[in-house]
Write a protein that holds these residues in place. Sequence first.
Motif, PDB file in Angstrom:
ATOM      1  N   MET A 327       0.829  -1.207   0.000  1.00 24.30           N
ATOM      2  CA  MET A 327       0.000   0.000   0.000  1.00 24.30           C
ATOM      3  C   MET A 327       0.863   1.257   0.000  1.00 24.30           C
ATOM      4  O   MET A 327       0.551   2.250  -0.678  1.00 24.30           O
ATOM      5  CB  MET A 327      -0.926  -0.016   1.216  1.00 24.30           C
ATOM      6  N   GLY A 328       1.953   1.213   0.731  1.00 22.65           N
ATOM      7  CA  GLY A 328       2.852   2.368   0.750  1.00 22.65           C
ATOM      8  C   GLY A 328       3.475   2.627  -0.607  1.00 22.65           C
ATOM      9  O   GLY A 328       3.610   3.793  -1.038  1.00 22.65           O
ATOM     10  N   VAL A 329       3.850   1.556  -1.319  1.00 18.07           N
ATOM     11  CA  VAL A 329       4.409   1.724  -2.662  1.00 18.07           C
ATOM     12  C   VAL A 329       3.370   2.317  -3.616  1.00 18.07           C
ATOM     13  O   VAL A 329       3.669   3.214  -4.435  1.00 18.07           O
ATOM     14  CB  VAL A 329       4.933   0.365  -3.167  1.00 18.07           C
ATOM     15  N   MET A 330       2.133   1.825  -3.516  1.00 16.47           N
ATOM     16  CA  MET A 330       1.070   2.332  -4.392  1.00 16.47           C
ATOM     17  C   MET A 330       0.817   3.810  -4.134  1.00 16.47           C
ATOM     18  O   MET A 330       0.660   4.607  -5.089  1.00 16.47           O
ATOM     19  CB  MET A 330      -0.204   1.526  -4.178  1.00 16.47           C
ATOM     20  N   PHE A 331       0.797   4.207  -2.871  1.00 17.25           N
ATOM     21  CA  PHE A 331       0.585   5.626  -2.560  1.00 17.25           C
ATOM     22  C   PHE A 331       1.777   6.469  -3.010  1.00 17.25           C
ATOM     23  O   PHE A 331       1.603   7.628  -3.436  1.00 17.25           O
ATOM     24  CB  PHE A 331       0.351   5.810  -1.064  1.00 17.25           C
ATOM     25  N   SER A 332       2.964   5.911  -2.933  1.00 14.39           N
ATOM     26  CA  SER A 332       4.139   6.667  -3.374  1.00 14.39           C
ATOM     27  C   SER A 332       4.101   6.911  -4.883  1.00 14.39           C
ATOM     28  O   SER A 332       4.414   8.021  -5.370  1.00 14.39           O
ATOM     29  CB  SER A 332       5.420   5.908  -3.000  1.00 14.39           C
ATOM     30  N   ILE A 333       3.704   5.860  -5.611  1.00 14.99           N
ATOM     31  CA  ILE A 333       3.592   6.022  -7.066  1.00 14.99           C
ATOM     32  C   ILE A 333       2.493   7.039  -7.415  1.00 14.99           C
ATOM     33  O   ILE A 333       2.659   7.902  -8.290  1.00 14.99           O
ATOM     34  CB  ILE A 333       3.310   4.670  -7.727  1.00 14.99           C
ATOM     35  N   ALA A 334       1.348   6.936  -6.714  1.00 15.33           N
ATOM     36  CA  ALA A 334       0.256   7.891  -6.978  1.00 15.33           C
ATOM     37  C   ALA A 334       0.685   9.306  -6.649  1.00 15.33           C
ATOM     38  O   ALA A 334       0.341  10.262  -7.381  1.00 15.33           O
ATOM     39  CB  ALA A 334      -0.968   7.484  -6.149  1.00 15.33           C
ATOM     40  N   ASN A 335       1.434   9.472  -5.576  1.00 13.94           N
ATOM     41  CA  ASN A 335       1.894  10.811  -5.206  1.00 13.94           C
ATOM     42  C   ASN A 335       2.854  11.365  -6.249  1.00 13.94           C
ATOM     43  O   ASN A 335       2.809  12.561  -6.594  1.00 13.94           O
ATOM     44  CB  ASN A 335       2.567  10.731  -3.830  1.00 13.94           C
ATOM     45  N   MET A 336       3.716  10.517  -6.793  1.00  7.83           N
ATOM     46  CA  MET A 336       4.662  10.987  -7.819  1.00  7.83           C
ATOM     47  C   MET A 336       3.924  11.415  -9.088  1.00  7.83           C
ATOM     48  O   MET A 336       4.224  12.476  -9.684  1.00  7.83           O
ATOM     49  CB  MET A 336       5.651   9.861  -8.126  1.00  7.83           C
ATOM     50  N   ILE A 337       2.944  10.607  -9.509  1.00  7.57           N
ATOM     51  CA  ILE A 337       2.211  10.948 -10.730  1.00  7.57           C
ATOM     52  C   ILE A 337       1.342  12.178 -10.504  1.00  7.57           C
ATOM     53  O   ILE A 337       1.194  13.030 -11.395  1.00  7.57           O
ATOM     54  CB  ILE A 337       1.373   9.743 -11.169  1.00  7.57           C
ATOM     55  N   LEU A 338       0.748  12.302  -9.338  1.00  7.36           N
ATOM     56  CA  LEU A 338      -0.036  13.493  -9.035  1.00  7.36           C
ATOM     57  C   LEU A 338       0.838  14.736  -9.049  1.00  7.36           C
ATOM     58  O   LEU A 338       0.409  15.814  -9.502  1.00  7.36           O
ATOM     59  CB  LEU A 338      -0.712  13.330  -7.677  1.00  7.36           C
ATOM     60  N   SER A 339       2.048  14.579  -8.597  1.00  6.64           N
ATOM     61  CA  SER A 339       2.979  15.722  -8.656  1.00  6.64           C
ATOM     62  C   SER A 339       3.269  16.117 -10.095  1.00  6.64           C
ATOM     63  O   SER A 339       3.382  17.312 -10.428  1.00  6.64           O
ATOM     64  CB  SER A 339       4.289  15.367  -7.942  1.00  6.64           C
ATOM     65  N   ALA A 340       3.368  15.121 -10.993  1.00  8.74           N
ATOM     66  CA  ALA A 340       3.571  15.438 -12.413  1.00  8.74           C
ATOM     67  C   ALA A 340       2.373  16.196 -12.981  1.00  8.74           C
ATOM     68  O   ALA A 340       2.519  17.151 -13.762  1.00  8.74           O
ATOM     69  CB  ALA A 340       3.810  14.152 -13.197  1.00  8.74           C
ATOM     70  N   GLY A 341       1.161  15.785 -12.577  1.00  4.03           N
ATOM     71  CA  GLY A 341      -0.022  16.520 -13.033  1.00  4.03           C
ATOM     72  C   GLY A 341      -0.051  17.935 -12.499  1.00  4.03           C
ATOM     73  O   GLY A 341      -0.480  18.867 -13.206  1.00  4.03           O
ATOM     74  N   ILE A 342       0.394  18.091 -11.229  1.00  4.29           N
ATOM     75  CA  ILE A 342       0.436  19.441 -10.658  1.00  4.29           C
ATOM     76  C   ILE A 342       1.417  20.319 -11.437  1.00  4.29           C
ATOM     77  O   ILE A 342       1.185  21.521 -11.638  1.00  4.29           O
ATOM     78  CB  ILE A 342       0.792  19.360  -9.174  1.00  4.29           C
ATOM     79  N   VAL A 343       2.509  19.733 -11.915  1.00  2.00           N
ATOM     80  CA  VAL A 343       3.477  20.503 -12.715  1.00  2.00           C
ATOM     81  C   VAL A 343       2.835  20.994 -14.018  1.00  2.00           C
ATOM     82  O   VAL A 343       3.018  22.151 -14.446  1.00  2.00           O
ATOM     83  CB  VAL A 343       4.717  19.629 -12.990  1.00  2.00           C
ATOM     84  N   VAL A 344       2.064  20.081 -14.628  1.00  2.00           N
ATOM     85  CA  VAL A 344       1.387  20.479 -15.879  1.00  2.00           C
ATOM     86  C   VAL A 344       0.403  21.607 -15.616  1.00  2.00           C
ATOM     87  O   VAL A 344       0.308  22.594 -16.380  1.00  2.00           O
ATOM     88  CB  VAL A 344       0.685  19.255 -16.501  1.00  2.00           C
ATOM     89  N   VAL A 345      -0.365  21.468 -14.516  1.00  2.00           N
ATOM     90  CA  VAL A 345      -1.308  22.531 -14.179  1.00  2.00           C
ATOM     91  C   VAL A 345      -0.575  23.838 -13.896  1.00  2.00           C
ATOM     92  O   VAL A 345      -1.042  24.933 -14.258  1.00  2.00           O
ATOM     93  CB  VAL A 345      -2.157  22.096 -12.970  1.00  2.00           C
ATOM     94  N   GLY A 346       0.575  23.747 -13.256  1.00  2.00           N
ATOM     95  CA  GLY A 346       1.350  24.952 -12.979  1.00  2.00           C
ATOM     96  C   GLY A 346       1.827  25.625 -14.252  1.00  2.00           C
ATOM     97  O   GLY A 346       1.881  26.858 -14.330  1.00  2.00           O
TER      98      GLY A 346
END
Length: 391
Positions: A327-346
């Motif tokens: 579960m920790g690995v899955m959340f880490s991957i989701a957090n990394m991809i969400l950060s990439a989306g935040i960069v695009v939004v920025g």
Amino acid sequence: MAQPSPIPMAPAVIAQTRRKAMAGTRSWLVVTESGQRLEEVGKQSIMARTGLPARDLRVLDPLLSYPSTILGRERAIVVNLEHVKAIITAKEVLMAKSTNPLVIEFVLDLQLRVAPRPERFEGTGAEAESNIDGDSNEAVSSGPKVLPFEFRALEACIESACKCLESETHTLEQEAYPALDELSSKVSNLNLDRVRQIKNRLVSISGRVQKVRDEFEHLLDDDNDMAGMYLTEKLRRHSSDQMSSDEDAENTSVQDEDGRVEDSHRASSVSDGFKPDIQELEMLLEAYFAQIEGILRRLSDMNDYVGDTEDCINIMLDEKQNQLLQMGVMFSIANMILSAGIVVVGWFGMNIAIPLFDGKPIQFWQTALGTAGGCVAIYVLSISWWANKYK
């Protein structure tokens, strides 16, 4: 308000208490074939009565913790097995007075065992009378050979100790197996504490049973120790030797030189150590040794069951830990991809004129949905790659 004055003790009671304290006397329960009685006997009197040294009497002290042991001495047998602390002689059993229910039950059983039993002969009616009144001087007993007094008392001591260990083992089994099964189905602090207490009791009982088993094994391996426990035989031999020595003393004055040489040879043969047939005691000890082995085997099986349950619990905990890591690995991957989306939004949030934003709403939704869909696709691909790699 004046305090009430203490009630004065009678001078006779004070004197008796002082005499007991000075002499070190205590109440001893004496069990013989005719019954039981209480005696106020001092330590020195017990030593003179049984021929035991002071260190053997300390084994029977209830205030001191001594391991289970059976000591064979010249005139007595010292038994310290669980709640049984007794001195066995050829004619009586001495025990310190106690209010322990186990000791009271043991005394009742001891009285039944050491009580004299009438002899029985083969046949009935005229056959029995012919065996007794006929010319034959030997009567064949119909039952097994009656053990000497000391072996009947020793058997009562050993059986009482074995019953105590058997009862504790049975009680522990009834508590242990349901608790271990419940712990396997549900791991909680309450169940873990119950199993911890059961394991502590299991270790304690196993140690006590092992010590009794080692004591039996030591006696069975040493024929001299078993031979030294034949107190009745030694007493009978001592009496016959005393009678023969008295007869030799009366005949000394009328014997010639050859006779004196013969007497000296006879005396030297009497002084040799006697070796009784230890088969009776060996069979007695082997029977209870097998019983103790059975109890120890049951405790060993219970200990193995506890170990298997602990292994099962550890496997379950490892599985839970692996699930948390996944579960920790899955959340880490989701957090990394969400950060990439935040960069695009920025990037799109900057005040820069680009052809993509020319005022049409459809362009906004295309960009937003495309960014979200790309993040989801990247997340699914990452999870799939990680699952296949560490499958």
